[in-house]
Design a protein around this motif. Structure first.
Motif, PDB file in Angstrom:
ATOM      1  N   ARG A 172      90.824  66.854  25.074  1.00  0.00           N
ATOM      2  CA  ARG A 172      92.130  66.405  25.556  1.00  0.00           C
ATOM      3  C   ARG A 172      93.198  66.673  24.496  1.00  0.00           C
ATOM      4  O   ARG A 172      92.960  66.481  23.305  1.00  0.00           O
ATOM      5  N   GLY A 173      94.368  67.085  24.948  1.00  0.00           N
ATOM      6  CA  GLY A 173      95.492  67.296  24.046  1.00  0.00           C
ATOM      7  C   GLY A 173      96.788  66.912  24.724  1.00  0.00           C
ATOM      8  O   GLY A 173      96.904  66.995  25.954  1.00  0.00           O
ATOM      9  N   ASP A 174      97.762  66.494  23.935  1.00  0.00           N
ATOM     10  CA  ASP A 174      99.051  66.062  24.490  1.00  0.00           C
ATOM     11  C   ASP A 174     100.138  66.445  23.493  1.00  0.00           C
ATOM     12  O   ASP A 174     100.063  66.083  22.307  1.00  0.00           O
ATOM     13  N   ALA A 175     101.128  67.194  23.942  1.00  0.00           N
ATOM     14  CA  ALA A 175     102.252  67.590  23.095  1.00  0.00           C
ATOM     15  C   ALA A 175     103.527  66.961  23.632  1.00  0.00           C
ATOM     16  O   ALA A 175     103.868  67.148  24.806  1.00  0.00           O
ATOM     17  N   ASN A 176     104.224  66.218  22.790  1.00  0.00           N
ATOM     18  CA  ASN A 176     105.413  65.480  23.208  1.00  0.00           C
ATOM     19  C   ASN A 176     106.624  65.911  22.375  1.00  0.00           C
ATOM     20  O   ASN A 176     106.795  65.467  21.238  1.00  0.00           O
TER      21      ASN A 176
END
Length: 438
Positions: A361-365
């Motif tokens: 899982r990855g999340d870029a904000n």
């Protein structure tokens, strides 16, 4: 899941006795004791979208001696790779910290003659106390920012002080290796780097451990001060093993016409919170913050890159790429903040995350906070899985799946790695990335 015990296994008397053992000045002992008293009432460090309440921040051995290094051959292969061959290591401006003690130190006579200070922080407290007191957790990282910064101040057990006088340009990199040799040794490490007006320095640090099975803690704070027209290139490769829970807080302050370059390889195998913040206080100041990360196993990571523009015509650029494997997960927050009055400032950022496996899982904000009208700003962010056609094409040419994934990872991270302005950090990063993808 039940929360782990968050109370430190140490008392105020221990802090005082440890400070006396290190022969610290009274003002620093008072910082420790006040930080310890505040620590339990302060909030935990913030980690956007990451549950850290059950992470290990308290199970560790605090005071672990490190023996002097007798010969180059006795070093682990992973550290010899960081130093180059033996002749290169002998000629470096280099400090090796083994557990909590300096095991090797070298600074050229030429730099000594020019007033450069490069020594462990406990020596600096006694020999250059006024300088350390002026900068230590005052205008950079504050003691009372959160529970972990307060614990850092209370339990600091290793560190480096690097001071570059006015108009001094250090041509060759200055390097420190922090070696967590003991499986359970905690690393409460502080780096204090001061570059005076018109000076220039390249600083490279490496964190290394091999405690895959036993639990410990790394609590790292770096403070960088670049005065007028100074240039600081700060390279770091964090490579703690799976047993170490890591908190990293790197902070920069740039005055007029100053420049701070961050080149960071965030390669830990354990759970990690990392914050990299730079304040562009002066007009025409510049910050480039570049970082790469590879997550694997079941580790959880939270990365924040932040640049705050205060000065007119200041320029901040964030570039971060991450690859997630297995069941790892990571949050990448990129924050550009332009304060009121920072006319003609520029804030740019790019964050990209590649997930290799189904469970990753990855999340870029991307976040832009603008309080001024006459500015420029922009952001780009992407999160996605590896293209199966890309892998299929490579495998159809006789390449194994493992080798195909390796090529994809190197290709994804290379745009950041090749932009890192420190050649030694590029080389070290490529070696660490290679070890993680095999």
């Amino acid at each position: 899941m039940m929360a782990v015990d968050t109370k430190l296994p140490y008392e105020e008397q221990y802090i005082s006795e440890y400070s006396q053992k290190r022969n610290e000045p009274e003002w620093f002992r008072n910082i420790r004791l006040n930080a310890f008293r505040q620590s339990e009432d302060l909030p935990m460090a913030k980690a956007n979208k990451t549950r850290i309440i059950d992470w290990n921040f308290t199970n560790f051995k605090h005071d672990v001696a490190g023996e002097p290094i007798q010969s180059y051959d006795t070093l682990p292969e992973q550290i010899r790779v960081l130093l180059g061959d033996e002749s290169e290591a002998e000629n470096k401006n280099l400090i090796i910290v083994r557990n909590n003690d300096v095991a090797y130190a070298n600074l050229s006579q030429d730099l000594k003659d020019n007033g450069v200070i490069f020594e462990d922080i406990f020596t600096a407290l006694n020999e250059h106390g006024d300088l350390v007191q002026k900068y230590f957790m005052t205008d950079g990282v504050a003691v009372d920012e959160n529970k972990l910064t307060a614990r850092h101040a209370a339990l600091l057990n290793s560190g480096i002080f690097l001071y570059v006088p006015k108009n001094v340009v250090i041509k060759d990199p200055v390097q420190v290796v922090f070696w967590q040799e003991d499986d359970e040794a905690a690393v409460f490490n502080h780096v204090l780097l001061v570059a005076e007006e018109n000076s220039e320095v390249t600083y490279v640090e490496n964190y290394y451990s091999a405690n895959a099975n036993k639990e410990s803690v790394a609590n790292l704070v770096s403070e960088v001060f670049a005065h007028a027209n100074a240039k600081v290139s700060y390279g770091g490769v964090d490579n703690f093993a799976a047993g170490t829970t890591t908190y990293v807080n790197r902070r920069g302050v740039a005055d007029r016409d100053a420049q701070i370059e961050w080149a960071l390889g965030q390669m830990n195998d354990g759970n990690t919170i990392s914050e990299n913040t730079t304040h562009l206080k002066g007009d025409n100041s510049i910050c480039n913050a570049k970082s790469v990360s590879v997550g694997r196993g079941k580790q959880k990571q939270n990365f924040t890159a932040r640049i705050v523009n205060w000065g007119k015509d200041s320029d901040g650029y964030i570039l971060q790429h991450g690859v997630m494997k297995d069941q790892s997960s990571s949050i990448f927050d990129g924050i550009g903040k332009i304060e009121h009055g920072a006319t003609r400032a520029n804030a740019e950022q790019e964050s990209r995350v590649l997930m290799l496996d189904e469970g990753a899982r990855g999340d870029a904000n991307p976040i832009l906070l603008i309080d001024e009208d006459d500015v420029t700003a922009g952001h780009a962010a992407s999160v996605g899985r590896v293209d199966p056609l890309q892998l299929y094409y490579l495998m159809s040419r006789g390449i194994s799946q493992q080798e195909a994934e390796r090529l994809v990872i190197h290709g994804f991270l290379d745009p950041v790695v090749r932009e890192i302005p420190i050649e030694t950090v590029q080389k070290q990063l490529k070696a660490v990335i290679e070890g993680k993808v095999n």
